[in-house]
Design a protein around this motif. Structure first.
Motif, PDB file in Angstrom:
ATOM      1  N   LEU A  90       2.827   6.036  -2.957  1.00 17.75           N
ATOM      2  CA  LEU A  90       3.937   6.920  -3.332  1.00 17.75           C
ATOM      3  C   LEU A  90       3.950   7.189  -4.833  1.00 17.75           C
ATOM      4  O   LEU A  90       4.088   8.341  -5.271  1.00 17.75           O
ATOM      5  CB  LEU A  90       5.260   6.288  -2.895  1.00 17.75           C
ATOM      6  CG  LEU A  90       6.530   7.083  -3.226  1.00 17.75           C
ATOM      7  CD1 LEU A  90       6.500   8.435  -2.528  1.00 17.75           C
ATOM      8  CD2 LEU A  90       7.778   6.292  -2.839  1.00 17.75           C
ATOM      9  N   VAL A  91       3.802   6.156  -5.624  1.00 18.19           N
ATOM     10  CA  VAL A  91       3.808   6.322  -7.089  1.00 18.19           C
ATOM     11  C   VAL A  91       2.643   7.192  -7.541  1.00 18.19           C
ATOM     12  O   VAL A  91       2.811   8.117  -8.357  1.00 18.19           O
ATOM     13  CB  VAL A  91       3.769   4.948  -7.779  1.00 18.19           C
ATOM     14  CG1 VAL A  91       3.564   5.112  -9.282  1.00 18.19           C
ATOM     15  CG2 VAL A  91       5.046   4.169  -7.501  1.00 18.19           C
ATOM     16  N   LEU A  92       1.452   6.916  -7.034  1.00 15.96           N
ATOM     17  CA  LEU A  92       0.279   7.701  -7.419  1.00 15.96           C
ATOM     18  C   LEU A  92       0.416   9.165  -7.002  1.00 15.96           C
ATOM     19  O   LEU A  92       0.037  10.075  -7.752  1.00 15.96           O
ATOM     20  CB  LEU A  92      -0.976   7.095  -6.793  1.00 15.96           C
ATOM     21  CG  LEU A  92      -1.429   5.728  -7.322  1.00 15.96           C
ATOM     22  CD1 LEU A  92      -2.615   5.218  -6.518  1.00 15.96           C
ATOM     23  CD2 LEU A  92      -1.780   5.808  -8.804  1.00 15.96           C
ATOM     24  N   ALA A  93       0.964   9.412  -5.819  1.00 16.88           N
ATOM     25  CA  ALA A  93       1.081  10.780  -5.312  1.00 16.88           C
ATOM     26  C   ALA A  93       2.054  11.607  -6.149  1.00 16.88           C
ATOM     27  O   ALA A  93       1.751  12.748  -6.530  1.00 16.88           O
ATOM     28  CB  ALA A  93       1.528  10.754  -3.854  1.00 16.88           C
ATOM     29  N   VAL A  94       3.219  11.071  -6.445  1.00 15.69           N
ATOM     30  CA  VAL A  94       4.224  11.823  -7.202  1.00 15.69           C
ATOM     31  C   VAL A  94       3.740  12.078  -8.632  1.00 15.69           C
ATOM     32  O   VAL A  94       3.797  13.212  -9.132  1.00 15.69           O
ATOM     33  CB  VAL A  94       5.566  11.072  -7.202  1.00 15.69           C
ATOM     34  CG1 VAL A  94       6.564  11.775  -8.118  1.00 15.69           C
ATOM     35  CG2 VAL A  94       6.134  10.990  -5.787  1.00 15.69           C
ATOM     36  N   ALA A  95       3.273  11.043  -9.305  1.00 14.55           N
ATOM     37  CA  ALA A  95       2.817  11.200 -10.688  1.00 14.55           C
ATOM     38  C   ALA A  95       1.623  12.150 -10.771  1.00 14.55           C
ATOM     39  O   ALA A  95       1.566  13.030 -11.644  1.00 14.55           O
ATOM     40  CB  ALA A  95       2.457   9.842 -11.276  1.00 14.55           C
ATOM     41  N   GLY A  96       0.662  11.991  -9.868  1.00 13.26           N
ATOM     42  CA  GLY A  96      -0.506  12.872  -9.869  1.00 13.26           C
ATOM     43  C   GLY A  96      -0.145  14.307  -9.556  1.00 13.26           C
ATOM     44  O   GLY A  96      -0.727  15.248 -10.126  1.00 13.26           O
ATOM     45  N   GLY A  97       0.810  14.526  -8.651  1.00 16.58           N
ATOM     46  CA  GLY A  97       1.230  15.881  -8.314  1.00 16.58           C
ATOM     47  C   GLY A  97       1.841  16.602  -9.499  1.00 16.58           C
ATOM     48  O   GLY A  97       1.538  17.780  -9.756  1.00 16.58           O
ATOM     49  N   VAL A  98       2.687  15.927 -10.239  1.00 10.73           N
ATOM     50  CA  VAL A  98       3.312  16.531 -11.421  1.00 10.73           C
ATOM     51  C   VAL A  98       2.270  16.849 -12.490  1.00 10.73           C
ATOM     52  O   VAL A  98       2.254  17.948 -13.064  1.00 10.73           O
ATOM     53  CB  VAL A  98       4.398  15.587 -11.982  1.00 10.73           C
ATOM     54  CG1 VAL A  98       4.915  16.107 -13.323  1.00 10.73           C
ATOM     55  CG2 VAL A  98       5.550  15.454 -10.996  1.00 10.73           C
ATOM     56  N   THR A 131      -2.106  11.449  -1.457  1.00 11.36           N
ATOM     57  CA  THR A 131      -1.760  10.483  -0.411  1.00 11.36           C
ATOM     58  C   THR A 131      -2.952  10.207   0.499  1.00 11.36           C
ATOM     59  O   THR A 131      -3.157   9.079   0.955  1.00 11.36           O
ATOM     60  CB  THR A 131      -0.583  11.011   0.428  1.00 11.36           C
ATOM     61  OG1 THR A 131       0.552  11.191  -0.421  1.00 11.36           O
ATOM     62  CG2 THR A 131      -0.224  10.047   1.547  1.00 11.36           C
ATOM     63  N   ASN A 132      -3.754  11.233   0.737  1.00 12.41           N
ATOM     64  CA  ASN A 132      -4.860  11.114   1.681  1.00 12.41           C
ATOM     65  C   ASN A 132      -6.219  10.946   0.994  1.00 12.41           C
ATOM     66  O   ASN A 132      -7.236  10.842   1.689  1.00 12.41           O
ATOM     67  CB  ASN A 132      -4.913  12.361   2.569  1.00 12.41           C
ATOM     68  CG  ASN A 132      -3.581  12.656   3.220  1.00 12.41           C
ATOM     69  OD1 ASN A 132      -2.806  11.749   3.499  1.00 12.41           O
ATOM     70  ND2 ASN A 132      -3.289  13.934   3.442  1.00 12.41           N
ATOM     71  N   ALA A 144       0.833  -1.210   0.000  1.00 15.49           N
ATOM     72  CA  ALA A 144       0.000   0.000   0.000  1.00 15.49           C
ATOM     73  C   ALA A 144       0.866   1.258   0.000  1.00 15.49           C
ATOM     74  O   ALA A 144       0.542   2.253  -0.669  1.00 15.49           O
ATOM     75  CB  ALA A 144      -0.924  -0.009   1.214  1.00 15.49           C
ATOM     76  N   PHE A 145       1.981   1.225   0.725  1.00 18.53           N
ATOM     77  CA  PHE A 145       2.885   2.375   0.780  1.00 18.53           C
ATOM     78  C   PHE A 145       3.478   2.665  -0.597  1.00 18.53           C
ATOM     79  O   PHE A 145       3.495   3.813  -1.051  1.00 18.53           O
ATOM     80  CB  PHE A 145       3.999   2.105   1.788  1.00 18.53           C
ATOM     81  CG  PHE A 145       4.990   3.232   1.917  1.00 18.53           C
ATOM     82  CD1 PHE A 145       4.753   4.285   2.778  1.00 18.53           C
ATOM     83  CD2 PHE A 145       6.158   3.234   1.157  1.00 18.53           C
ATOM     84  CE1 PHE A 145       5.667   5.326   2.887  1.00 18.53           C
ATOM     85  CE2 PHE A 145       7.068   4.264   1.263  1.00 18.53           C
ATOM     86  CZ  PHE A 145       6.825   5.310   2.135  1.00 18.53           C
ATOM     87  N   GLY A 146       3.979   1.629  -1.269  1.00 21.16           N
ATOM     88  CA  GLY A 146       4.584   1.828  -2.582  1.00 21.16           C
ATOM     89  C   GLY A 146       3.601   2.341  -3.612  1.00 21.16           C
ATOM     90  O   GLY A 146       3.922   3.255  -4.394  1.00 21.16           O
ATOM     91  N   GLN A 147       2.411   1.786  -3.630  1.00 23.33           N
ATOM     92  CA  GLN A 147       1.412   2.231  -4.597  1.00 23.33           C
ATOM     93  C   GLN A 147       0.985   3.670  -4.325  1.00 23.33           C
ATOM     94  O   GLN A 147       0.779   4.454  -5.256  1.00 23.33           O
ATOM     95  CB  GLN A 147       0.203   1.296  -4.555  1.00 23.33           C
ATOM     96  CG  GLN A 147       0.516  -0.108  -5.045  1.00 23.33           C
ATOM     97  CD  GLN A 147      -0.700  -1.014  -5.035  1.00 23.33           C
ATOM     98  OE1 GLN A 147      -1.686  -0.747  -5.706  1.00 23.33           O
ATOM     99  NE2 GLN A 147      -0.628  -2.092  -4.270  1.00 23.33           N
TER     100      GLN A 147
END
Length: 517
Positions: A321-329, A456-457, A316-319
């Motif tokens: 992290l990937v979603l948060a960074v990509a979505g933020g950009v 993330t949230n 859950a942590f890894g998924q």
């Protein structure tokens, strides 16, 4: 020289057209949820729709929402401005530490704040609980821009006011506070939109808002028309909030050419106010950080090592992290054209586009998710429950977060620098990239981090749109707390905080770097 300047101004019109086209396209995409609500309304029929809108339940939700906004936003403004002033303009001991601690609550998701308070105080419900937890969860969104603006202010402004015989309080209210208007309006709008869209926090506090009622209609009663009528009222509330913010923001200019006074602003000696100032900072940190820390530590101690399922928590942590960074950009890139237009070419058309960017942030994730589910299932089935659809939902939901930081940073980059660069032979796009965007780089990073924090949230849209097998920390936490398994949910809450901490620190660091500190 005059010919060069005239030519530069003529060439500067070129990027406006292309940027406007891109901003219009993003605005059109943002209107998808609104179009979905309108389509459901037409299908429902005016007679049924009017019965669903003009009823006592809607009036009750309107009163609850209005009270929540009217109580929370002023308290958040007062607290944030007070903390920013103490940490940036006074001799408060450990000012840097207190400044970091004032940002740290962003690392704790809003529904984890409510989880912590309900665990310690089970009787905390209703408006009082909602306002308390909302202020503690969201005040950093106001503190960050206000503190950054205080660091950028030219101290000569305050010196001139003091030379006219004004005392320190008068200098603050008459010379400093007006210069904070853009930061306060932007931060308040962000807080207000979060209050309209928040779901998990108010479910735990047992305070009914439009968001909780909409989700309840969809998930419990499966009443799509009723939920969409509520969503329509919620959009109206958002548009009203946007209109108020635009009116209060005004059209004043906040940028300057040159660095202003070369020295930093003198710090005010607190004297007898030192103890109350320290007490305010200590109380804020204890309530906003101490309560979640104590609660999570308690549940982790009760659960022991058995609750740490590394395979489940790690996945859950890894998924996440990937979603948060990509979505933020992606969200920051999508918001950049409109942020630039809102500063460089304000007008009626741009205001409409800006409203399209902002209103979607007031919608609960479930409304955006259902709109995308309906469209993908009926029109583009291969996109149903794919990462493309999920990222599109993230972009729409978090455009306001990206807009606020970008707009404030671009507003402080003088347009004269763009014109000077074009006069020296740069193309319009090169001029914007090499001057404005470089100066706004800290705001770009801060906006990306803000969006990543939100992803993330994020809960409801991720539950409905994520591909099969994708489980984030938020969705796992929510499923366990829904089963009243607070002990098993604690590791996921801790990992959300740990993942959010670096992003929160990045926000703080970029905020200081933007002012050369």
């Amino acid at each position: 020289m005059r010919r060069l300047v005239t030519a530069a101004r003529g060439r500067s019109r070129v990027p406006y057209l292309w940027v406007t086209i891109v901003a219009a396209f993003v605005s059109l995409i943002s209107l998808v949820p609104l179009g979905f609500i309108a389509w459901i309304t037409v299908q429902t029929g005016w007679e049924t729709a009017s019965k669903l809108i003009f009823r006592g339940r809607v009036g009750e939700l309107l009163i609850n929402t209005a009270l929540l906004e009217l109580c929370t936003i002023p308290l958040t403004i007062v607290l944030s401005v007070a903390l920013a002033w103490l940490t940036e303009r006074t001799d408060l001991p450990g000012a840097r530490l207190w400044a970091w601690l004032a940002v740290a609550p962003l690392a704790v998701p809003a529904f984890v704040h409510s989880y912590a308070w309900i665990s310690l105080f089970p009787g905390l419900h209703g408006l009082t609980g909602g306002v308390l937890v909302s202020v503690l969860a969201y005040f950093p969104f106001l503190y960050l821009p206000v503190a950054a603006q205080l660091r950028r202010l030219d101290p000569a402004i305050e010196d001139a006011a003091a030379s006219l015989g004004l005392n320190p309080w008068q200098v603050f209210f008459r010379a400093v506070l007006p210069q904070l208007r853009l930061a306060i309006c932007g931060g308040s709008l962000l807080v207000g939109l979060h209050l309209l869209a928040e779901y998990g926090l108010y479910v735990m506090i047992r305070f009914d808002t439009f968001s909780t009622a909409i989700v309840d209609q969809f998930q419990s009663a499966f009443n799509g028309p009723a939920a969409n009528m509520l969503a329509g009222v919620l959009v109206s509330c958002c548009l009203l909030l946007l209109a108020i913010e635009a009116l209060l923001r005004g059209g004043e200019r906040y940028a300057r050419v040159g660095s202003g006074a070369a020295r930093p602003a003198a710090r005010l000696l607190l004297g007898r106010m030192l103890v109350p100032a320290l007490a305010l900072n200590i109380a804020t940190v204890a309530l906003a950080i101490g309560v979640p820390f104590v609660t999570l530590t308690r549940w982790l101690y009760i659960g022991g090592a058995e609750i740490w399922r590394i395979d489940l928590v790690g996945s859950a942590f890894g998924q996440t992290l990937v979603l948060a960074v990509a979505g933020g950009v992606l969200a920051t890139i999508a918001a950049a054209p409109m942020a630039w237009l809102s500063v460089r070419a304000p007008g009626r058309l741009q205001r409409i586009f800006e409203a399209c960017h902002y209103y979607v942030g007031s919608l609960p994730g479930v409304v955006v998710a259902l709109a995308l589910v309906t469209i993908t299932v009926r029109l583009v089935l291969p996109l149903y429950q794919t990462f493309a659809t999920l990222f599109l939902a993230y972009i729409m939901l978090f455009l306001p977060r990206a807009m606020v930081g970008l707009r404030t940073s671009i507003a402080q980059a003088p347009v004269e620098l763009e014109r000077a660069a074009m006069a020296l032979g740069r193309t319009p796009f090169q001029a914007v990239r090499q001057t404005t965007m470089r100066l706004a780089a800290p705001g770009v990073a801060a906006s990306t981090a803000l969006v990543a924090l939100g992803i993330t949230n994020e809960l409801t849209a991720t539950l409905m749109l994520s591909p099969t097998g994708v489980e984030t920390l938020a969705t796992k936490f929510w499923s366990l707390t829904s089963e009243i398994d607070y002990v098993a949910a604690a590791p996921y809450a801790v990992m959300m905080v740990l993942l959010s901490l670096p992003l929160t620190f990045l926000l703080y660091a970029q905020s200081r770097r933007a002012t050369g500190q």
